[in-house]
Scaffold this motif. Structure first.
Motif, mmCIF file in Angstrom:
data_model
loop_
_atom_site.group_PDB
_atom_site.id
_atom_site.type_symbol
_atom_site.label_atom_id
_atom_site.label_comp_id
_atom_site.label_asym_id
_atom_site.label_seq_id
_atom_site.Cartn_x
_atom_site.Cartn_y
_atom_site.Cartn_z
ATOM 1 N N ALA A 39 0.849 -1.190 0.000
ATOM 2 C CA ALA A 39 0.000 0.000 0.000
ATOM 3 C C ALA A 39 0.887 1.243 0.000
ATOM 4 N N GLU A 40 0.642 2.122 -0.942
ATOM 5 C CA GLU A 40 1.302 3.428 -0.957
ATOM 6 C C GLU A 40 0.264 4.446 -0.506
ATOM 7 N N ILE A 41 0.576 5.123 0.584
ATOM 8 C CA ILE A 41 -0.408 6.023 1.196
ATOM 9 C C ILE A 41 0.161 7.424 1.333
ATOM 10 N N GLU A 42 -0.730 8.331 1.666
ATOM 11 C CA GLU A 42 -0.369 9.703 1.998
ATOM 12 C C GLU A 42 -1.220 10.093 3.200
ATOM 13 N N ILE A 43 -0.599 10.758 4.169
ATOM 14 C CA ILE A 43 -1.314 11.161 5.379
ATOM 15 C C ILE A 43 -1.295 12.675 5.489
ATOM 16 N N ASP A 44 -2.462 13.252 5.684
ATOM 17 C CA ASP A 44 -2.565 14.690 5.924
ATOM 18 C C ASP A 44 -2.293 14.925 7.409
ATOM 19 N N PRO A 45 -1.189 15.565 7.767
ATOM 20 C CA PRO A 45 -0.849 15.739 9.184
ATOM 21 C C PRO A 45 -1.817 16.650 9.939
ATOM 22 N N VAL A 143 -7.086 -10.677 4.415
ATOM 23 C CA VAL A 143 -5.986 -10.961 5.338
ATOM 24 C C VAL A 143 -4.792 -10.047 5.060
ATOM 25 N N GLY A 144 -4.549 -9.723 3.801
ATOM 26 C CA GLY A 144 -3.371 -8.931 3.451
ATOM 27 C C GLY A 144 -3.520 -7.435 3.616
ATOM 28 N N ALA A 145 -4.734 -6.917 3.457
ATOM 29 C CA ALA A 145 -4.929 -5.470 3.449
ATOM 30 C C ALA A 145 -4.671 -4.792 4.794
ATOM 31 N N PRO A 146 -5.216 -5.290 5.916
ATOM 32 C CA PRO A 146 -4.980 -4.569 7.175
ATOM 33 C C PRO A 146 -3.500 -4.405 7.549
ATOM 34 N N PRO A 147 -2.690 -5.468 7.512
ATOM 35 C CA PRO A 147 -1.289 -5.235 7.867
ATOM 36 C C PRO A 147 -0.559 -4.362 6.855
ATOM 37 N N ALA A 148 -0.913 -4.476 5.575
ATOM 38 C CA ALA A 148 -0.260 -3.620 4.580
ATOM 39 C C ALA A 148 -0.533 -2.152 4.868
ATOM 40 N N LEU A 149 -1.781 -1.824 5.201
ATOM 41 C CA LEU A 149 -2.133 -0.427 5.459
ATOM 42 C C LEU A 149 -1.580 0.080 6.789
ATOM 43 N N ILE A 150 -1.722 -0.701 7.845
ATOM 44 C CA ILE A 150 -1.219 -0.248 9.148
ATOM 45 C C ILE A 150 0.296 -0.094 9.108
ATOM 46 N N ASN A 151 0.982 -1.033 8.470
ATOM 47 C CA ASN A 151 2.437 -0.903 8.344
ATOM 48 C C ASN A 151 2.819 0.310 7.511
ATOM 49 N N ALA A 152 2.043 0.608 6.467
ATOM 50 C CA ALA A 152 2.318 1.799 5.660
ATOM 51 C C ALA A 152 2.132 3.071 6.486
ATOM 52 N N ILE A 153 1.100 3.099 7.329
ATOM 53 C CA ILE A 153 0.863 4.265 8.186
ATOM 54 C C ILE A 153 2.009 4.439 9.182
ATOM 55 N N VAL A 154 2.376 3.375 9.855
ATOM 56 C CA VAL A 154 3.464 3.459 10.841
ATOM 57 C C VAL A 154 4.772 3.835 10.144
ATOM 58 N N ASP A 155 5.009 3.281 8.966
ATOM 59 C CA ASP A 155 6.212 3.631 8.220
ATOM 60 C C ASP A 155 6.215 5.114 7.843
ATOM 61 N N ALA A 156 5.048 5.626 7.421
ATOM 62 C CA ALA A 156 4.956 7.036 7.033
ATOM 63 C C ALA A 156 5.177 7.974 8.215
ATOM 64 N N LEU A 157 4.797 7.533 9.418
ATOM 65 C CA LEU A 157 4.899 8.398 10.600
ATOM 66 C C LEU A 157 6.073 8.051 11.503
ATOM 67 N N HIS A 158 6.847 7.066 11.107
ATOM 68 C CA HIS A 158 7.965 6.599 11.935
ATOM 69 C C HIS A 158 8.948 7.726 12.248
ATOM 70 N N LYS A 160 8.388 10.666 12.796
ATOM 71 C CA LYS A 160 7.814 11.551 13.812
ATOM 72 C C LYS A 160 7.725 10.874 15.178
ATOM 73 N N GLY A 161 8.174 9.605 15.249
ATOM 74 C CA GLY A 161 8.164 8.891 16.521
ATOM 75 C C GLY A 161 6.991 7.956 16.721
ATOM 76 N N VAL A 162 6.109 7.838 15.729
ATOM 77 C CA VAL A 162 4.970 6.930 15.852
ATOM 78 C C VAL A 162 5.455 5.507 15.597
ATOM 79 N N ARG A 163 5.146 4.611 16.535
ATOM 80 C CA ARG A 163 5.560 3.210 16.418
ATOM 81 C C ARG A 163 4.362 2.257 16.347
ATOM 82 N N HIS A 164 3.153 2.774 16.608
ATOM 83 C CA HIS A 164 1.971 1.914 16.636
ATOM 84 C C HIS A 164 0.717 2.754 16.427
#
Length: 182
Positions: A39-45, A143-158, A160-164
């Motif tokens: 998943a390639e995502i973009e987050i509006d801070p 089964v594949g979508a939730p971890p792909a998205l949550i990992n993409a979110i954590v990776d995008a915010l890592h 900034k100190g977000v780990r979970h």
């Protein structure tokens, strides 16, 4: 089958001719599909809103019997997984226990504007545990979508100190995680 019922020479050994038969097949082992979701995502801070820019799935289901139906099943599962990861939340009142998200007006389900186009391909390797060479596909998208998205979110915010981030990663939860991390 009608020809085989008429001509015993066309039947496998040990099977009697006729239209009524009962056979049992015991697989030599379990079958497991394999796959990868990206998943390639973009987050509006400012709002915490997660937008999915691209979503890629590559799966191995062994021999594919109906490719169009399989692709639709994977797409539907990915949509279900996106809903689980980003939107769908059962909310109860803290004091009374009353369900607060009991209608589709209150319960966020994925809609077309939440979804990207999917890139779906298969790299199938026939299964050796059954004569058809097939593997299961039933839950592959979900089964594949939730971890792909949550990992993409954590990776995008890592950075900034977000780990979970808990599911569903609603804009509110993402915003809170982002601002709690500093």
């Amino acid at each position: 089958m009608a020809e085989a019922a008429k001509d015993p020479a066309k039947l496998p050994p040990g099977i009697a001719p006729g239209l009524d038969t009962k056979e049992t097949f015991n697989a030599s082992g379990a079958t497991f599909p394999n796959g990868c979701h990206i998943a390639e995502i973009e987050i509006d801070p400012d709002s915490g809103t997660t937008s999915i820019l691209r979503y890629t799935v590559v799966d191995d289901f062994g021999v594919t019997i109906n490719p169009m139906m399989l692709e639709g099943q994977v797409h539907g599962g990915v949509v279900q997984g996106i809903g689980q990861a980003l939107l769908e939340e059962t909310v109860y009142d803290n004091d009374s226990g009353q369900l607060l998200s009991g209608t589709f007006m209150d319960y966020a389900m994925p809609r077309a504007d939440n979804l990207p186009n999917f890139s779906f391909t298969t790299r199938n390797v026939p299964c050796k545990a059954n004569p058809l060479g097939v593997k299961g596909a039933g839950e592959a998208g979900a089964v594949g979508a939730p971890p792909a998205l949550i990992n993409a979110i954590v990776d995008a915010l890592h950075h900034k100190g977000v780990r979970h981030v808990d599911m569903p990663a609603t804009p509110s939860r993402v915003w809170q995680a982002l601002h709690a991390a500093g």
